[in-house]
Design a protein around this motif. Structure first.
Motif, PDB file in Angstrom:
ATOM      1  N   GLY A  95       0.826  -1.199   0.000  1.00 55.62           N
ATOM      2  CA  GLY A  95       0.000   0.000   0.000  1.00 55.62           C
ATOM      3  C   GLY A  95       0.861   1.251   0.000  1.00 55.62           C
ATOM      4  O   GLY A  95       0.468   2.290  -0.540  1.00 55.62           O
TER       5      GLY A  95
ATOM      6  N   LEU B  21       0.679   4.603  -2.300  1.00 54.74           N
ATOM      7  CA  LEU B  21       0.670   5.953  -1.732  1.00 54.74           C
ATOM      8  C   LEU B  21       1.738   6.819  -2.402  1.00 54.74           C
ATOM      9  O   LEU B  21       1.496   7.990  -2.721  1.00 54.74           O
ATOM     10  CB  LEU B  21       0.908   5.879  -0.222  1.00 54.74           C
ATOM     11  CG  LEU B  21       0.951   7.212   0.535  1.00 54.74           C
ATOM     12  CD1 LEU B  21      -0.368   7.965   0.415  1.00 54.74           C
ATOM     13  CD2 LEU B  21       1.296   6.969   2.005  1.00 54.74           C
TER      14      LEU B  21
ATOM     15  N   ALA C 265       0.533   7.843  -5.743  1.00 50.93           N
ATOM     16  CA  ALA C 265      -0.500   8.878  -5.626  1.00 50.93           C
ATOM     17  C   ALA C 265       0.091  10.252  -5.370  1.00 50.93           C
ATOM     18  O   ALA C 265      -0.437  11.269  -5.837  1.00 50.93           O
ATOM     19  CB  ALA C 265      -1.479   8.507  -4.506  1.00 50.93           C
ATOM     20  N   GLN C 266       1.218  10.290  -4.631  1.00 49.42           N
ATOM     21  CA  GLN C 266       1.838  11.571  -4.275  1.00 49.42           C
ATOM     22  C   GLN C 266       2.874  12.046  -5.298  1.00 49.42           C
ATOM     23  O   GLN C 266       3.502  13.080  -5.109  1.00 49.42           O
ATOM     24  CB  GLN C 266       2.514  11.458  -2.909  1.00 49.42           C
ATOM     25  CG  GLN C 266       1.542  11.244  -1.760  1.00 49.42           C
ATOM     26  CD  GLN C 266       2.259  11.205  -0.424  1.00 49.42           C
ATOM     27  OE1 GLN C 266       2.997  12.107  -0.066  1.00 49.42           O
ATOM     28  NE2 GLN C 266       2.046  10.142   0.331  1.00 49.42           N
TER      29      GLN C 266
ATOM     30  N   GLN D  91       3.707   6.174   4.146  1.00 48.00           N
ATOM     31  CA  GLN D  91       2.615   5.581   4.932  1.00 48.00           C
ATOM     32  C   GLN D  91       3.006   5.415   6.399  1.00 48.00           C
ATOM     33  O   GLN D  91       2.172   5.605   7.283  1.00 48.00           O
ATOM     34  CB  GLN D  91       2.153   4.256   4.332  1.00 48.00           C
ATOM     35  CG  GLN D  91       3.133   3.119   4.380  1.00 48.00           C
ATOM     36  CD  GLN D  91       2.464   1.787   4.070  1.00 48.00           C
ATOM     37  OE1 GLN D  91       1.239   1.669   4.065  1.00 48.00           O
ATOM     38  NE2 GLN D  91       3.258   0.774   3.801  1.00 48.00           N
TER      39      GLN D  91
ATOM     40  N   TRP E 277      -5.312   1.279   9.610  1.00 45.08           N
ATOM     41  CA  TRP E 277      -4.472   1.395   8.419  1.00 45.08           C
ATOM     42  C   TRP E 277      -4.179   0.000   7.833  1.00 45.08           C
ATOM     43  O   TRP E 277      -3.211  -0.657   8.201  1.00 45.08           O
ATOM     44  CB  TRP E 277      -3.160   2.111   8.744  1.00 45.08           C
ATOM     45  CG  TRP E 277      -2.421   2.520   7.508  1.00 45.08           C
ATOM     46  CD1 TRP E 277      -1.598   1.732   6.744  1.00 45.08           C
ATOM     47  CD2 TRP E 277      -2.461   3.797   6.858  1.00 45.08           C
ATOM     48  NE1 TRP E 277      -1.121   2.439   5.678  1.00 45.08           N
ATOM     49  CE2 TRP E 277      -1.629   3.714   5.719  1.00 45.08           C
ATOM     50  CE3 TRP E 277      -3.116   4.992   7.145  1.00 45.08           C
ATOM     51  CZ2 TRP E 277      -1.433   4.795   4.861  1.00 45.08           C
ATOM     52  CZ3 TRP E 277      -2.922   6.066   6.286  1.00 45.08           C
ATOM     53  CH2 TRP E 277      -2.091   5.960   5.163  1.00 45.08           C
TER      54      TRP E 277
ATOM     55  N   ALA F 205      -7.481   2.537  -5.253  1.00 43.63           N
ATOM     56  CA  ALA F 205      -6.713   2.851  -4.048  1.00 43.63           C
ATOM     57  C   ALA F 205      -5.810   4.059  -4.268  1.00 43.63           C
ATOM     58  O   ALA F 205      -5.688   4.927  -3.397  1.00 43.63           O
ATOM     59  CB  ALA F 205      -5.880   1.633  -3.635  1.00 43.63           C
ATOM     60  N   VAL F 206      -5.171   4.143  -5.428  1.00 42.90           N
ATOM     61  CA  VAL F 206      -4.300   5.269  -5.734  1.00 42.90           C
ATOM     62  C   VAL F 206      -5.097   6.576  -5.746  1.00 42.90           C
ATOM     63  O   VAL F 206      -4.660   7.601  -5.219  1.00 42.90           O
ATOM     64  CB  VAL F 206      -3.572   5.056  -7.076  1.00 42.90           C
ATOM     65  CG1 VAL F 206      -2.877   6.342  -7.534  1.00 42.90           C
ATOM     66  CG2 VAL F 206      -2.544   3.937  -6.941  1.00 42.90           C
TER      67      VAL F 206
ATOM     68  N   GLU G 203      -7.821   7.155  -4.054  1.00 46.43           N
ATOM     69  CA  GLU G 203      -8.208   7.463  -2.669  1.00 46.43           C
ATOM     70  C   GLU G 203      -7.020   8.023  -1.885  1.00 46.43           C
ATOM     71  O   GLU G 203      -7.156   8.982  -1.115  1.00 46.43           O
ATOM     72  CB  GLU G 203      -8.744   6.201  -1.992  1.00 46.43           C
ATOM     73  CG  GLU G 203      -9.133   6.374  -0.515  1.00 46.43           C
ATOM     74  CD  GLU G 203     -10.231   7.401  -0.282  1.00 46.43           C
ATOM     75  OE1 GLU G 203     -10.346   7.875   0.859  1.00 46.43           O
ATOM     76  OE2 GLU G 203     -10.973   7.734  -1.236  1.00 46.43           O
ATOM     77  N   TYR G 204      -5.838   7.436  -2.080  1.00 48.17           N
ATOM     78  CA  TYR G 204      -4.635   7.951  -1.418  1.00 48.17           C
ATOM     79  C   TYR G 204      -4.354   9.387  -1.857  1.00 48.17           C
ATOM     80  O   TYR G 204      -3.939  10.230  -1.055  1.00 48.17           O
ATOM     81  CB  TYR G 204      -3.431   7.077  -1.734  1.00 48.17           C
ATOM     82  CG  TYR G 204      -3.329   5.809  -0.912  1.00 48.17           C
ATOM     83  CD1 TYR G 204      -3.511   5.831   0.460  1.00 48.17           C
ATOM     84  CD2 TYR G 204      -3.025   4.589  -1.517  1.00 48.17           C
ATOM     85  CE1 TYR G 204      -3.404   4.672   1.220  1.00 48.17           C
ATOM     86  CE2 TYR G 204      -2.916   3.419  -0.765  1.00 48.17           C
ATOM     87  CZ  TYR G 204      -3.106   3.465   0.595  1.00 48.17           C
ATOM     88  OH  TYR G 204      -3.002   2.315   1.341  1.00 48.17           O
TER      89      TYR G 204
ATOM     90  N   GLN H 217      -6.621  11.690   0.100  1.00 52.51           N
ATOM     91  CA  GLN H 217      -6.192  11.864   1.486  1.00 52.51           C
ATOM     92  C   GLN H 217      -4.934  12.731   1.570  1.00 52.51           C
ATOM     93  O   GLN H 217      -4.825  13.618   2.435  1.00 52.51           O
ATOM     94  CB  GLN H 217      -5.902  10.483   2.117  1.00 52.51           C
ATOM     95  CG  GLN H 217      -7.136   9.620   2.330  1.00 52.51           C
ATOM     96  CD  GLN H 217      -6.791   8.257   2.884  1.00 52.51           C
ATOM     97  OE1 GLN H 217      -5.685   7.776   2.724  1.00 52.51           O
ATOM     98  NE2 GLN H 217      -7.743   7.636   3.547  1.00 52.51           N
ATOM     99  N   ALA H 218      -3.978  12.488   0.672  1.00 52.68           N
ATOM    100  CA  ALA H 218      -2.727  13.235   0.680  1.00 52.68           C
ATOM    101  C   ALA H 218      -2.984  14.706   0.373  1.00 52.68           C
ATOM    102  O   ALA H 218      -2.370  15.607   0.969  1.00 52.68           O
ATOM    103  CB  ALA H 218      -1.749  12.656  -0.340  1.00 52.68           C
TER     104      ALA H 218
END
Length: 328
Positions: A98, A102, A105-106, A166, A254, A313-314, A316-317, A320-321
């Motif tokens: 995960g 993350l 995603a960032q 993470q 988490w 998931a990417v 969603e991350y 959140q980020a």
């Protein structure tokens, strides 16, 4: 002209042999971190399962090889396999978690996107946890939070990755639940869970924000005391006696997916062969036993279903980020 024609025909005849040699190359699992962490554990679990399936006989006659390619919290391995000459290797797998998603995603892998590689299989689920040395004065998560409130500058927290990773996020979310600004905490960025636990044993850091799979290995050897697991409910096995963060008044959960992917130009037939192989492997009772021994919990997705999960998931991350101001 005749000589050129002869040379061309000779090379043409060699192509099937070259392709066959590539397809039968020994299988390899690349760990995108240093030895000893959960990424290492993922490849070792895959190796056990594939040995049971008899994959060695189909990929060069040798057992799966595990290699290590640390750097950039997974970025070096990603660019080596997704952007360079290894992108079409049909028997090379790369471990992911995960945390990898993350980082994607960032934007920590540059302009890389989830669709740039081929997602093969999710082997199990892991959870975040917070641990200290077995001789630490902190007996509960509450003890640690009290110390962080009083003297945040005196408690070094080891994490795999930098701000926004993470492991950083897990501790930051717990701190925020306790009314502590994560910016006052002292984090030490290290490369992989194995290195983080080694640093804690040397008292270079006093706390580890990591994963339950890593904690299972260290707690069973009495090298660490796990203060909290970041799961919905208590976990079975070695960590059965460890309370959740929720039980201790900190509502942080988490979950962490663990699995393997392949390069983007791997032939479809080879990709489907690996997907089918992992489908068979993960359906066996023996694999379930090995997964539990590794500190992982049931979570099995392969092929298109895993690809859809990863992309979601990417996204969603990234959301959140962005909320935490971590997007580049």
């Amino acid at each position: 002209m005749t000589m050129l024609r002869t040379l061309f025909l000779s090379l043409f005849c060699l192509l099937p042999a070259v392709a066959g040699a590539q397809a039968s190359a020994p299988a390899e699992c690349v760990v995108p971190s240093k030895p000893g962490g959960a990424m290492d554990l993922t490849c070792k679990l895959a190796k056990k399962g594939l040995a049971q399936e008899g994959v060695a006989a189909k990929t060069g006659g040798a057992a799966m090889r595990i290699s290590y390619l640390p750097g950039g919290i997974g970025a070096v391995a990603w660019h080596s396999m997704a952007s360079q000459r290894r992108r079409a290797e049909p028997n090379t797998l790369v471990a992911f978690s995960g945390g990898s998603l993350l980082n994607l995603a960032q934007g920590k892998f540059g302009n890389a996107k989830a669709g740039d590689v081929r997602w093969v299989a999710a082997l199990g689920a892991d959870y975040g946890m917070i641990a200290v040395r077995s001789d630490s004065p902190y007996k509960t998560l509450g003890d640690l939070i009290a110390a962080l409130r009083q003297h945040p500058d005196k408690v070094l927290i080891g994490v795999s990755g930098t701000i926004g990773s993470q492991d950083w996020l897990k501790m930051a979310l717990v701190a925020r639940q306790a009314g502590i600004d994560p910016k006052v905490l002292r984090f030490v960025a290290l490369e992989g869970g194995g290195e983080v636990f080694t640093a804690m044993q040397a008292d270079y850091v006093q706390v580890v924000s990591g994963d339950t799979s890593e904690a299972t290995l260290n707690a069973s050897a009495n090298h660490a005391r796990v203060l909290a697991v970041l799961s919905e409910k208590r976990l079975p096995g070695v960590l059965a006696g460890v309370p959740t963060a929720r039980e201790q008044g900190f509502d942080v959960v988490w979950p962490i997916i663990r699995g393997v992917w392949m390069g983007p130009q791997v032939p479809e037939a080879d990709y489907q062969r690996w997907v089918a192989t992992f489908d068979r492997v993960m359906a066996t009772p023996q694999f379930a036993e090995w997964r539990a021994q590794s500190g992982l919990y049931p979570f099995a997705l392969t092929g298109p279903k895993l690809t859809a999960y990863v992309k979601k998931a990417v996204d969603e991350y990234a959301r959140q980020a962005n909320e935490l101001g971590l997007m580049r």
